[in-house]
Design an enzyme around this catalytic site. Structure first.
Site, mmCIF file in Angstrom:
data_model
loop_
_atom_site.group_PDB
_atom_site.id
_atom_site.type_symbol
_atom_site.label_atom_id
_atom_site.label_comp_id
_atom_site.label_asym_id
_atom_site.label_seq_id
_atom_site.Cartn_x
_atom_site.Cartn_y
_atom_site.Cartn_z
ATOM 1 N N LEU A 32 0.807 -1.211 0.000
ATOM 2 C CA LEU A 32 0.000 0.000 0.000
ATOM 3 C C LEU A 32 0.845 1.267 0.000
ATOM 4 O O LEU A 32 0.492 2.260 -0.638
ATOM 5 C CB LEU A 32 -0.939 0.010 1.203
ATOM 6 C CG LEU A 32 -2.012 -1.080 1.245
ATOM 7 C CD1 LEU A 32 -2.800 -0.997 2.540
ATOM 8 C CD2 LEU A 32 -2.949 -0.960 0.048
ATOM 9 N N GLY B 233 7.805 4.135 3.267
ATOM 10 C CA GLY B 233 8.360 5.375 3.798
ATOM 11 C C GLY B 233 9.640 5.088 4.553
ATOM 12 O O GLY B 233 10.147 3.954 4.570
ATOM 13 N N GLY C 256 9.231 2.292 7.246
ATOM 14 C CA GLY C 256 8.823 0.937 6.900
ATOM 15 C C GLY C 256 7.848 0.941 5.747
ATOM 16 O O GLY C 256 7.751 1.899 4.974
ATOM 17 N N LYS D 162 1.512 -3.032 8.999
ATOM 18 C CA LYS D 162 2.561 -2.018 8.942
ATOM 19 C C LYS D 162 3.865 -2.645 9.414
ATOM 20 O O LYS D 162 3.980 -3.109 10.552
ATOM 21 C CB LYS D 162 2.194 -0.810 9.808
ATOM 22 C CG LYS D 162 0.911 -0.123 9.374
ATOM 23 C CD LYS D 162 0.547 1.024 10.276
ATOM 24 C CE LYS D 162 1.529 2.158 10.111
ATOM 25 N NZ LYS D 162 1.095 3.350 10.861
ATOM 26 N N ASP E 67 0.929 12.967 12.971
ATOM 27 C CA ASP E 67 1.044 12.912 11.505
ATOM 28 C C ASP E 67 -0.325 13.075 10.838
ATOM 29 O O ASP E 67 -0.720 12.279 9.985
ATOM 30 C CB ASP E 67 1.686 11.588 11.081
ATOM 31 C CG ASP E 67 2.280 11.678 9.661
ATOM 32 O OD1 ASP E 67 2.375 12.802 9.130
ATOM 33 O OD2 ASP E 67 2.620 10.626 9.097
#
Length: 904
Positions: free
Chosen positions: A16, A19, A22, A41, A136
């Site tokens: 998906l 960054g 990870g 994740k 974030d």
């Protein structure tokens, strides 16, 4: 990684995102029949140094717990399904949100932006109340859920922070700052995010929706650095929304909103946010419905409770007692009421241990001054359901007053809404048993201080219907204070929805090796000299000299920073000429003189009749203060006087001798009517042994208000119906053999007779025992007066004495036994069991203390007199010193060894 299986369970469907920290994958859960889709994740540490690997793993686990708690508690946060580590990498398995991110949506209107802000501010209020900063927020991290049409906040930056542990020395803080360019405020870029940082990011997200341009490409004011975005807006703006967004994205965090709740209130006051237009004007508005989880200025409502008429009455009685005892009796008459100055508040997140085991704020961020005008109730309301708060402050800073002001707001809410928890004030000074669970202690305090039956208090605690206001953690014995903290933490874990507030002196709290696991902490700030002078200027000419003396005397300047000391000064130094102010070189000497001046001024108060000599009044108060400090008590109840309050072991022995003498005298007088001398002595001895085993002499336990309870009586059926008859038979046979009523000559005839009489004797008194034990306290006394427990004990003893005469006397008359013997035995039994023994002990103890000059005979009259002199305050049927510092001052004063004049 684009294919494969993780943890032998999750099959990767596709990548998906990727960054610096990870990668993110869409995966199927092969363990479930539905093969549920989920988001995985994969988090990569900055480095794989073995020295920090264990630390990373431990922190990763704790943060996973936090993400799980957040997802379960709010529908607009993805749920955490699992977490695991594999081949040195860490994985989070989260709910897959099907929908569209905000950056993929068309341009939004002002109305749509308002609705979006309202919905997301509710999420921020929720996570901030739990000590969490998202870090974030951006259009990519807000998904409009397809099924519920709700904006969902994803990709919390907390777990990313773990991956920065052990970064190489010299690495730039900016290179590891969590956030996204343009959406990240300056303090977050420096590695020091705050709650206001999330509001900045949310404001930038809203601006992106209005302009369709990333914030970092928009122009800024070269003088202030403020973003100039309004000219780039592609939709019509109203001035209020623009002003709200400008404040949210202010460069300096001090210029932004203090909290998400405050920003939401501004937004709601500005426009009818919850009224969407009849026809959507864009794809965003078509999918965004009015939020279902927006917080209200009022705290969340607990699950509704069905009240019976009696339950409702009990609730109202307790609320009235809290209001009358603490709000009207203490708060409205406190010394702090004499100096109403707005106290500043400061957050102290470093003072508490986060319930999930960690805090994400740096030391600098953990201590922030709250905006002027912020009250404790405002901070408490921010926390949402299950709120827990610690109030810290210096001695005399107004901790108890702040607690009671908070309690006042909560009482008003509880009176208006039956589903709100009942706020109840407790003082932790009476927590004296190191291993005692807090729930047990609460039941004792509710029974002693508020006259609440244990059956009722247990239900309230188990159903989490109380809101606990716990004052005086610093007043707990120093050797037991850490055990008390542990008991509070264990209580919070077991009763997680019970809301509570704890107060403590900051120095005593900081000396502890453990911390309270509460959601937040605030510290009361000292008064400034400007505040003090402004207050004194507005009080009139009586305090002009005090105002001038403060300007010249540094010891006064230090003491007057405390609201309590300011209040005492206004009473002790009223109308004193400037030249009469003594000067001291130490604060300790000034402190001592101030309290001495206050005591003398109160003893010489006009308009209050001088009933007692001043010296004697002072000595009685000194004795009371010393005993309360020694026994770790804050609230003094006359009926709770105990033999250990006697001065020395010799006085205790005198007390015991007098008590046993009276016991033998009364027992002998009653027994002499029905027993011969040779039987009287062993009967009294046996009665004394039984009494000592059951009641003892060193503890006085008053009887509560009584009401019959069949359920309570059932619990005594075995004792009264089986054990008591056996005891009666054994007692009758023992007397028969001892006094020759059973011999070899009449063995066959007298033995059955003695057994039958013993059986009837035992059954009779077993019946009385069942009746007595059937009386319980299923209600709350509506009226509380001084020494109520002993008065009630006397009433109960009289009632049980009547039962004791009638029941055995009637049975003896029917069975043709000695009626007078059985009636007198029943009388003795009823008097003792009903509460007569507590009355006798209390009377003897009061007599000894009176003869020693420690107390007056009419003690309640004296305590009321001391209340008029503003030394004490009345709390229901008890009394407290107007402040702990005054109590400690009296306790340090010398006590005369010889009795003084006794009057009253």
């Amino acid at each position: 990684m684009t294919s494969g299986c993780l943890n032998n369970r999750y099959h990767i469907v596709r990548k998906l995102a990727a960054g610096g920290f990870g990668e993110t994958f869409l995966a199927e859960d092969s363990y479930l029949p539905s093969r549920r889709l989920c988001v995985i994740k994969q988090l990569k540490p900055i480095q794989t140094n073995l020295d920090v690997q264990q630390l990373i793993e431990s922190r990763f686990q704790r943060e996973a717990v936090i993400l799980e708690q957040l997802g379960e508690g709010h529908p607009q946060i993805p749920q955490l399904y699992a977490y695991f580590a594999e081949e040195g990498r860490f994985y989070l398995v989260q709910e897959y949100i099907q929908g569209t991110t905000l950056n993929a949506m068309a341009i939004a209107t002002a109305t749509e932006v308002r609705q979006l802000l309202t919905s997301l501010l509710s999420v921020l209020a929720y996570i901030h109340a739990r000590g969490v900063i998202h870090r974030d927020i951006k259009p990519n991290n807000v998904i409009l859920r397809q099924d519920a049409c709700q904006p969902v906040l994803i990709d919390f930056g907390a777990a990313k922070e773990t991956m920065t542990l052990g970064m190489p020395p010299g690495e730039s803080a900016l290179s590891i700052a969590i956030g996204t360019r343009g959406y990240m405020p300056p303090e977050q870029a420096a590695g020091k995010p705050t709650y206001a940082s999330d509001l900045y990011s949310l404001g930038m997200t809203a601006i992106y929706l209005l302009t369709q341009q990333p914030p970092h490409v928009l122009p800024t004011d070269p003088r202030t650095g403020q973003l100039l975005w309004q000219d780039a807006s592609r939709v019509a703006l109203d001035a209020n929304l623009a002003a709200i967004l400008d404040r949210a994205i202010a460069i300096h965090q001090r210029d932004r909103y203090a909290s998400a709740t405050v920003m939401l209130a501004d937004l709601e006051a500005d426009s009818p946010i919850f009224s969407p237009p009849s026809e959507p004007t864009s794809p965003l508005l078509a999918t965004l419905e009015p939020p279902e989880f927006a917080p209200s200025p009022e705290p969340p409502t607990p699950v509704p409770v069905a009240y019976s008429q009696q339950s409702y009455r009990n609730r109202q009685i307790l609320l009235n007692k809290v209001k009358n005892y603490w709000i009207k009796g203490v708060l409205e008459t406190s010394l702090h009421g004499k100096a109403l100055i707005e106290l500043g508040l400061e957050t102290r997140l470093d003072a508490v241990e986060h319930p999930w085991g960690m805090a994400w704020e740096t030391p600098e961020q953990s201590r922030q001054s709250l905006p002027p005008g912020t009250q404790a109730i405002d901070k408490f309301d921010e926390m949402g359901e299950g709120r827990t708060l610690l109030i810290l402050g210096e001695p005399g800073s107004g901790k108890t007053t702040t607690l009671l002001e908070l309690g006042h707001h909560l009482v008003l809410r509880a009176e208006a809404n039956f589903n709100q928890p009942i706020p109840v004030v407790f003082n932790l000074s009476t927590w004296t048993q190191s291993k005692q669970p807090l729930a047990n202690w609460l039941q004792q305090e509710l029974q002693t201080k508020y006259q609440v039956a244990r059956e009722i208090s247990q239900i309230w605690i188990e159903r989490q219907q109380l809101l606990l206001l716990l004052d005086g953690l610093d007043e707990v014995d120093a050797t037991k204070r850490e055990y008390c903290v542990q008991a509070i933490n264990q209580f919070c874990q077991k009763y997680g929805h019970t809301e509570l507030v704890v107060c403590s002196r900051i120095q005593d709290y900081e000396m502890l090796n453990c911390r309270l696991q509460l959601q937040g902490a605030i510290c009361l700030q000292s008064l400034t000299l400007e505040q003090v002078q402004h207050y004194l200027e507005n009080t009139g000419s009586a305090l002009v000299a005090l105002s001038q003396a403060i300007q010249k005397d540094w010891t006064l300047q230090e003491l007057v920073k405390s609201p309590l000391m300011l209040s005492i000064m206004t009473l002790a130094y009223q109308r004193i000429p400037l030249e009469d102010f003594p000067r001291f070189e130490s604060i300790c000497d000034r402190h001592h003189h101030l309290f001495e001046a206050y005591i003398q001024r109160m003893l010489n108060r006009r308009n209050v009749e001088s009933v007692y000599p001043q010296q004697q009044t002072q000595q009685w108060l000194i004795w009371l203060a010393q005993k309360m400090v020694a026994e770790s008590q804050t609230i003094f109840l006359i009926e709770r006087l105990q033999p250990q309050w006697l001065a020395n072991p010799q006085q205790l022995k005198v007390y015991q001798l007098i008590f046993w003498f009276n016991f033998i005298l009364i027992s002998g007088l009653i027994g002499s009517f029905v027993l011969e001398v040779q039987k009287l002595v062993p009967a009294v001895l046996i009665g004394g042994i039984v009494f000592a085993l059951v009641f003892g002499t060193n503890q006085i336990v008053p009887s509560p208000t009584l009401k019959w309870s069949y359920q309570r009586a059932q619990k005594t059926l075995i004792l009264g119906g089986a054990i008591a008859p056996l005891f009666g038979i054994a007692l009758k046979l023992a007397f028969g053999f001892a006094f020759g009523q059973i011999t070899e000559a009449n063995y066959s005839s007298s033995l059955p007779q003695e057994i039958s009489q013993g059986l009837i004797f035992g059954l009779t008194f077993g019946l009385i025992l069942i009746l007595i034990r059937g009386f319980s306290t299923p209600t709350i006394d509506t009226v509380t007066i001084p020494n109520q427990g002993i008065r009630q004990s006397a009433k109960n003893a009289l009632v049980f004495a009547i039962f004791g005469i009638l029941i055995p006397g009637l049975i003896a008359w029917v069975c043709e036994f000695r009626v007078n013997f059985w009636a007198l035995c029943g009388l003795s039994f009823g008097l003792v069991v009903g509460g007569g023994e507590a009355c006798l002990k209390h009377l003897i103890l009061r007599l000894i203390l009176y003869c020693q000059g420690c107390i007056p005979w009419n003690y309640s009259r004296f305590l009321d007199y001391a209340t008029e002199r503003i030394f004490l305050q009345k709390v229901g049927g008890g009394y407290i010193f107007v402040h702990r510092l005054l109590l400690e001052h009296f306790a340090q004063m010398p006590l005369e060894t010889t009795p003084g004049t006794r009057k009253g």
